[in-house]
Design a protein around this motif. Structure first.
Motif, PDB file in Angstrom:
ATOM      1  N   ILE A  45     -60.874  -5.359  -5.757  1.00 39.00           N
ATOM      2  CA  ILE A  45     -59.457  -5.346  -5.373  1.00 39.00           C
ATOM      3  C   ILE A  45     -59.251  -4.322  -4.268  1.00 39.00           C
ATOM      4  O   ILE A  45     -59.701  -3.180  -4.362  1.00 39.00           O
ATOM      5  CB  ILE A  45     -58.576  -4.979  -6.587  1.00 39.00           C
ATOM      6  N   VAL A  46     -58.551  -4.751  -3.202  1.00 41.05           N
ATOM      7  CA  VAL A  46     -58.238  -3.826  -2.114  1.00 41.05           C
ATOM      8  C   VAL A  46     -57.235  -2.794  -2.637  1.00 41.05           C
ATOM      9  O   VAL A  46     -56.136  -3.143  -3.079  1.00 41.05           O
ATOM     10  CB  VAL A  46     -57.658  -4.578  -0.899  1.00 41.05           C
ATOM     11  N   LEU A  47     -57.637  -1.533  -2.593  1.00 43.13           N
ATOM     12  CA  LEU A  47     -56.852  -0.464  -3.197  1.00 43.13           C
ATOM     13  C   LEU A  47     -55.440  -0.377  -2.594  1.00 43.13           C
ATOM     14  O   LEU A  47     -54.454  -0.164  -3.307  1.00 43.13           O
ATOM     15  CB  LEU A  47     -57.573   0.874  -3.023  1.00 43.13           C
ATOM     16  N   LYS A  48     -55.345  -0.562  -1.284  1.00 44.30           N
ATOM     17  CA  LYS A  48     -54.046  -0.479  -0.622  1.00 44.30           C
ATOM     18  C   LYS A  48     -53.092  -1.557  -1.136  1.00 44.30           C
ATOM     19  O   LYS A  48     -51.902  -1.298  -1.357  1.00 44.30           O
ATOM     20  CB  LYS A  48     -54.235  -0.620   0.894  1.00 44.30           C
ATOM     21  N   SER A  49     -53.633  -2.771  -1.356  1.00 40.94           N
ATOM     22  CA  SER A  49     -52.778  -3.851  -1.867  1.00 40.94           C
ATOM     23  C   SER A  49     -52.383  -3.593  -3.322  1.00 40.94           C
ATOM     24  O   SER A  49     -51.283  -3.957  -3.744  1.00 40.94           O
ATOM     25  CB  SER A  49     -53.497  -5.202  -1.749  1.00 40.94           C
TER      26      SER A  49
END
Length: 289
Positions: A45-49
């Motif tokens: 999972i993209v941390l920013k998203s």
């Protein structure tokens, strides 16, 4: 890969952050709540998203205590928050949404209103006041009075107050302020007007006996006295209380003490007219001696 892993987290790590079981964590991924990438053949999972999603929802909370929905709350109101902002019940907030057709959106099945949409609606009306405006209004309210308040202070009908303020010869002596679109009289202009006239008197400037008489008239207007046919041969307790100007319970006490004769029929008392007249005569003689 190191760079990717520094900006992504595994599904298990995400679940641990939120205190979720594996199935619940993958369900969030399945709902496409976050952006995902494949790193080394594994989904991450993209941390920013993830942080963007976390800041715009209120259902899930990190186990470290970081509050969710910070961005969501910065840009929108829940129904409860809107109600608190306007100083009304939550049910009234829902009624406002429906009555004024205010645009809403849902987050986790909960209805919300964008703050820019709320602000646009707020500028079109004057009935409801925000917390900030209510604080500003407090000083104005303390230094002014409504027309009904003025009527109560002078013990006169509202219609007479409207005449004094709007069409009477002294109307130019009053100053007004507006709070929530409602006109109020400044207390300073009221006092200046009051000091220069003799027709009206405030409650505090009236003698006690006059106040008592006014209160009695007011009570009788709210609860009209029973009309009694005084030619009847006998009267009920309620009718006797009117004729003797006593309360119902006081009449009962007089009967029990023997000071007032009454005939009992089952549970009902009837007091002869002669007894009423005799009691009134005795009361009059006592006052004259």
């Amino acid at each position: 890969m190191d760079e990717k892993q520094g900006t992504t987290i595994s599904v298990m790590e995400m679940g641990t952050m939120l205190g979720l079981k594996k199935t619940d964590a993958y369900w969030l991924v399945h709902k496409q709540c976050f952006e995902t990438v494949t790193v080394g053949g594994k989904m991450r999972i993209v941390l920013k998203s993830f942080e963007h999603w976390y800041a715009n929802q209120v259902k899930h909370r990190k186990i470290d205590g970081t509050p969710p929905g910070q961005e969501l709350r910065a840009n929108s109101y829940s129904m409860k928050e809107m109600a608190e902002e306007l100083g009304v019940a939550e049910g009234v907030a829902y009624d406002i949404i429906k009555r004024y057709a205010i645009e809403t959106f849902e987050v986790d099945t909960w209805k919300r209103v964008r703050k820019d949409v709320f602000d646009a609606w707020y500028r079109t009306q004057s009935r409801y006041r925000t917390r900030e405006d209510r604080e500003k209004d407090a000083e104005l309210e303390a230094s002014s009075m409504s027309m009904p308040e003025m009527a109560g202070l002078l013990l006169i009908p509202r219609a007479e107050v409207y005449h004094i303020l709007l069409t009477g010869r002294d109307r130019e002596k009053f100053d007004f302020v507006y709070i929530g679109g409602r006109r109020r009289v400044t207390k300073s202009s009221f006092e200046n007007w009051y000091a220069g006239q003799t027709k009206y008197r405030k409650l505090c400037d009236r003698p006690p006996e006059e106040i008592a008489g006014i209160e009695k008239q007011k009570k009788e207007a709210e609860h009209p006295r029973l009309k009694v046919d005084e030619s009847k041969a006998a009267f009920t307790l309620q009718e006797a209380s009117v004729l003797l100007d006593l309360t119902y319970n006081e009449v009962r006490s007089l009967i029990r003490s023997g000071d007032l004769d009454a005939n009992k029929y089952g549970t009902r008392y009837l007091i002869p007219r002669d007894e009423i007249q005799w009691f009134l005569l005795q009361q009059r003689l006592e006052r004259e001696t």
